[in-house]
Design an enzyme around this catalytic site. Structure first.
Site, short mmCIF file in Angstrom:
data_model
loop_
_atom_site.label_atom_id
_atom_site.label_comp_id
_atom_site.label_asym_id
_atom_site.label_seq_id
_atom_site.Cartn_x
_atom_site.Cartn_y
_atom_site.Cartn_z
N CYS A 102 0.84 -1.20 0.00
CA CYS A 102 0.00 0.00 0.00
C CYS A 102 0.88 1.25 0.00
O CYS A 102 1.72 1.43 0.89
CB CYS A 102 -0.92 0.02 1.22
SG CYS A 102 -1.92 1.54 1.27
N LYS A 141 1.56 -9.53 -0.50
CA LYS A 141 1.38 -8.65 -1.67
C LYS A 141 2.31 -7.46 -1.50
O LYS A 141 2.33 -6.83 -0.44
CB LYS A 141 -0.07 -8.19 -1.77
CG LYS A 141 -0.31 -7.30 -3.00
CD LYS A 141 -1.80 -7.12 -3.29
CE LYS A 141 -1.97 -6.45 -4.65
NZ LYS A 141 -2.11 -5.01 -4.59
#
Length: 330
Positions: A102, A141
């Site tokens: 993010c 991720k």
């Protein structure tokens, strides 16, 4: 067929990306219905989970019809990550995913998300803490690196696999790029082609059409791909891509009836999960996407985003269905 722990995925699976304020159970349910193979929760703050923050706790809701499903957590503190993975473990998703990608400032400033790309040793310690706290498969991720001068995904992938991470999804941008500019999947292909790498490698970034999905599948040789923004208001993209892979032909575009049904279901499921008032309010951001490109729709969009009350909204949908009964999407 890629496997993550004891999860056996179909050949070249299509994953739904974890997106904040988007990837909640009602939206995931729609994507599952239209062909998503593996889905993730919105990302959840490890500190929020430990503090018993209401919003974080609600994000742990998962349902059997959406399996396999992973819960994604983020944070910059080892103890908090271990404790939150224990909390996640108790909910029994199919896997725990860690967000090291993010790019948003409020996350990065806490030394979490893509902020960890500047300190791979910390990334490894945080990941070990999560693995220690759960019996579930742990996946990650992340992005290519902090900026184009510090692309370190090759080292990251090897080190994560060495400590027991069971799959890696790579967004093909650096943190500095945010969501802009060109995504470069050649870096992901290089990770996949590394003979040391045996875990599944999934690509993410800019997949917005069946043609691009097939091109990237053939060109980069990955184990699957993750789709994010292109699925917002358009859950049909998963089956459209799968159909194109099989046949080389396009499925017909969703009809007006399909669009109305999807938006109405999304609203109904949102109200069931969040309560009527919040469900109605939070659906308002989605209507533009469901009815994108529909001629003369502005008046009805205005009605959808200003109408209060479930029954009144169902009347609006009924009116749209009648007005557009013969409308052909082009």
């Amino acid at each position: 067929m890629p496997t993550i722990g004891n999860i056996i995925l179909p050949d070249f699976p299509l994953l739904l990306a974890p997106m904040e304020d988007v990837s909640d159970p009602p939206f995931r349910r729609l994507c599952k219905l239209h062909g998503a193979d593996l889905m993730y929760s919105e990302f959840i703050s490890s500190e929020g989970l430990i503090r018993d923050a209401m919003k974080s706790k609600q994000k742990l809701d998962i349902f059997d019809y959406e399996r396999p499903v992973g819960i994604q957590i983020f944070g910059g503190d080892e103890e908090a990550m271990e404790m939150s993975s224990r909390i996640v473990d108790a909910v029994q998703p199919d896997l725990v995913d860690i967000n090291f990608g993010c790019p948003v400032k409020k996350v990065v400033c806490k030394g979490a998300g893509a902020g960890v790309l500047k300190d791979v040793d910390l990334m490894i310690r945080l990941t070990k803490a999560v693995i220690k706290g759960t019996n579930l498969p742990v996946t990650v991720k992340t992005r290519l690196g902090w900026d184009e001068n510090s692309i370190n995904i090759d080292e990251v992938a090897e080190r994560l696999q060495d400590i027991g991470v069971q799959a890696l999804t790579i967004h093909a941008r650096t943190r500095a790029q945010m969501y802009k500019g060109h995504s470069d999947w050649s870096h992901i292909a290089r990770v996949k082609n590394n003979p040391r790498i045996t875990m599944p490698i999934f690509g993410n970034g800019d997949i917005d059409s069946p043609e691009k999905a097939l091109e990237y599948k053939n060109k980069y040789g990955l184990d699957g791909m993750m789709i994010g923004r292109a699925a917002i208001g358009y859950p049909w993209i998963f089956n459209e891509i799968k159909h194109y892979f099989r046949t080389g032909e396009h499925l017909p575009e969703p009809s007006m009836k399909d669009r109305i049904e999807a938006a109405r279901n999304h609203l109904i499921w949102s109200m069931e999960w969040k309560g009527e008032r919040v469900g109605i309010f939070e659906m308002r951001r989605h209507y533009t996407n469901y009815f994108k490109g529909i001629h003369g729709f502005k008046e009805y969009k205005q009605k959808l985003v200003t109408t209060d009350g479930a029954m009144a909204l169902m009347d609006v949908f009924e009116e749209i269905a009648q007005v557009y009964a013969n409308y052909q999407t082009v």
